[in-house]
Design a protein around this motif. Structure first.
Motif, mmCIF file in Angstrom:
data_model
loop_
_atom_site.group_PDB
_atom_site.id
_atom_site.type_symbol
_atom_site.label_atom_id
_atom_site.label_comp_id
_atom_site.label_asym_id
_atom_site.label_seq_id
_atom_site.Cartn_x
_atom_site.Cartn_y
_atom_site.Cartn_z
ATOM 1 N N TRP A 92 0.859 -1.324 0.030
ATOM 2 C CA TRP A 92 -0.143 0.074 0.073
ATOM 3 C C TRP A 92 0.831 1.344 -0.010
ATOM 4 O O TRP A 92 2.099 1.174 0.594
ATOM 5 C CB TRP A 92 -0.746 -0.022 1.346
ATOM 6 N N PHE A 93 0.454 2.504 -0.345
ATOM 7 C CA PHE A 93 1.251 3.534 -0.767
ATOM 8 C C PHE A 93 0.300 4.802 -0.413
ATOM 9 O O PHE A 93 -1.080 4.437 -0.894
ATOM 10 C CB PHE A 93 2.017 3.606 -2.128
ATOM 11 N N ASP A 94 0.622 5.818 -0.249
ATOM 12 C CA ASP A 94 -0.195 7.140 -0.082
ATOM 13 C C ASP A 94 0.182 8.114 -1.298
ATOM 14 O O ASP A 94 1.171 7.958 -1.829
ATOM 15 C CB ASP A 94 0.297 7.786 1.265
ATOM 16 N N VAL A 98 6.121 9.558 -1.933
ATOM 17 C CA VAL A 98 7.210 9.567 -3.478
ATOM 18 C C VAL A 98 8.215 8.266 -3.153
ATOM 19 O O VAL A 98 8.755 8.096 -2.023
ATOM 20 C CB VAL A 98 8.158 10.722 -3.550
ATOM 21 N N MET A 99 8.093 7.309 -3.991
ATOM 22 C CA MET A 99 9.186 6.270 -4.059
ATOM 23 C C MET A 99 10.402 6.554 -4.549
ATOM 24 O O MET A 99 10.401 7.298 -5.325
ATOM 25 C CB MET A 99 8.507 5.273 -4.963
ATOM 26 N N LEU A 100 11.414 6.262 -3.915
ATOM 27 C CA LEU A 100 12.844 6.323 -4.432
ATOM 28 C C LEU A 100 12.963 5.350 -5.611
ATOM 29 O O LEU A 100 12.124 4.425 -5.432
ATOM 30 C CB LEU A 100 14.041 6.250 -3.511
ATOM 31 N N LEU A 155 5.399 2.648 8.634
ATOM 32 C CA LEU A 155 4.356 3.527 8.158
ATOM 33 C C LEU A 155 3.717 2.853 6.909
ATOM 34 O O LEU A 155 4.240 1.589 6.529
ATOM 35 C CB LEU A 155 4.827 4.985 7.611
ATOM 36 N N THR A 156 2.462 3.323 6.314
ATOM 37 C CA THR A 156 2.006 2.590 5.033
ATOM 38 C C THR A 156 2.791 2.224 4.023
ATOM 39 O O THR A 156 2.835 1.038 3.728
ATOM 40 C CB THR A 156 0.924 3.567 4.533
ATOM 41 N N PRO A 157 3.888 3.037 3.552
ATOM 42 C CA PRO A 157 4.654 2.373 2.519
ATOM 43 C C PRO A 157 5.740 1.562 2.922
ATOM 44 O O PRO A 157 6.439 1.194 2.063
ATOM 45 C CB PRO A 157 5.272 3.793 2.116
#
Length: 320
Positions: A92-94, A98-100, A155-157
């Motif tokens: 899951w992501f918000d 931001v993804m590296l 956290l969510t990510p």
């Protein structure tokens, strides 16, 4: 590298000004076998137009509207996204983070057959993705304990789940209004065998921290939010008692006493009594004298309808 399909699930609501950065970061991933499911919770801005442009650009993006028969909210969207996802692994992501570039690859590289999930760290950043601060991630005293005591900020990510591990489990609890992520992770981490997960200390994402607005502060102790936080704390107190862990127990008792007085301060009479009575029941067998003190203070708060700093300080600092 394994060529498994990874599902990235992103709930969104009126984030047209931020979600392009998030989706661009997905598009730049060094690992390419992914699907990205964006679940719209009923946006009234041009979020749909933006997300659809990404779907046209790359078929790995998929855009869904929350079905009308699904409860409104980000966590219902997360659960719905899981139901329709196809990946062997799920993250899951918000919609404002931001993804590296190595976000997915780093986790896939650390997969082992017996692992149920991989947890990675990242950076806290400000609203402009500046001022990076490493997110604490430890595992010296056990995953559940480190998380509940907030020594590890998960956290969510952070968590990359094996899909099979989540099947037939309750996911995000829609009956609580705040802290669904905390409730979910606490429940999954409790008594998790160290052989079944892995910590990756390589930063893989940027977690945006927005300014603490006046509106957010004023909502902190709304009754429904307070009840949710108390529910989570009581459940984790029960787990701490099962583990016979004094540090967890005392930390959560203090947290519940804090909630007790904030409830009284806001004149939530029923909630005040509920907090005090449930805390009394939870700890009576292990701390009978302190439990009686809690119950006595609760009755005083309920009858007189006042909270007292001196009384709060006394309860916080005696008998634990």
């Amino acid at each position: 590298m394994k060529n498994i399909l990874v599902s990235i699930i992103i709930p969104t609501y009126n984030r047209a000004h931020l979600i392009p950065e998030t989706l661009d970061s997905v598009l730049k991933q060094s690992y390419t076998n992914w699907e990205c499911l964006v679940i719209d919770d009923g946006s009234s801005d041009n979020t749909g137009e933006i997300v659809n442009s990404y779907c046209k650009k790359d078929q790995r993006f998929k855009y869904y509207h929350r079905p009308v028969n699904v409860t409104k909210g980000a966590n219902a969207c997360r659960n719905f996204g899981f139901e329709i996802s196809k990946g062997e692994y799920v993250n899951w992501f918000d919609d404002d983070d931001v993804m590296l570039n190595s976000f997915i690859e780093e986790k896939v590289l650390n997969i082992r057959d017996k692992l149920n999930f991989v947890i990675s760290t990242g950076y806290y950043v400000d609203g402009n993705l500046k001022n990076e601060r490493l997110i604490p991630l430890k595992d010296k005293e056990g995953l559940f304990k480190e998380y509940v005591l907030w020594k590890s900020h998960i956290l969510t990510p952070s968590v990359f789940f094996k899909r099979d591990f989540l099947l037939n489990k309750d996911l995000f609890n829609l009956k609580i209004y705040r802290g669904q992520e905390t409730e979910f992770f606490s429940r999954l981490f409790f008594k998790t065998n160290k052989k079944n997960y892995k910590i990756v200390n390589t930063p893989t994402f940027l977690y945006r921290q927005h300014a603490n607005t006046k509106t957010q502060r004023s909502q902190s102790f709304e009754n429904k939010y307070l009840i949710s936080q108390v529910y989570i704390a009581l459940k984790n107190l029960e787990r701490g008692i099962l583990l016979n862990d004094t540090e967890i127990i005392n930390k959560l008792i203090k947290g519940l006493v804090y909630f007790l007085f904030r409830s009284a301060q806001n004149n939530y009479v029923k909630t005040t009594y509920s907090i005090g009575f449930n805390l009394f029941k939870s700890i009576y067998k292990i701390k009978p004298i302190y439990a009686v003190k809690v119950y006595f203070v609760t009755i005083v708060l309920v009858i007189y309808g006042k909270e007292s700093y001196k009384m709060e300080s006394w309860l916080m600092n005696t008998g634990l």
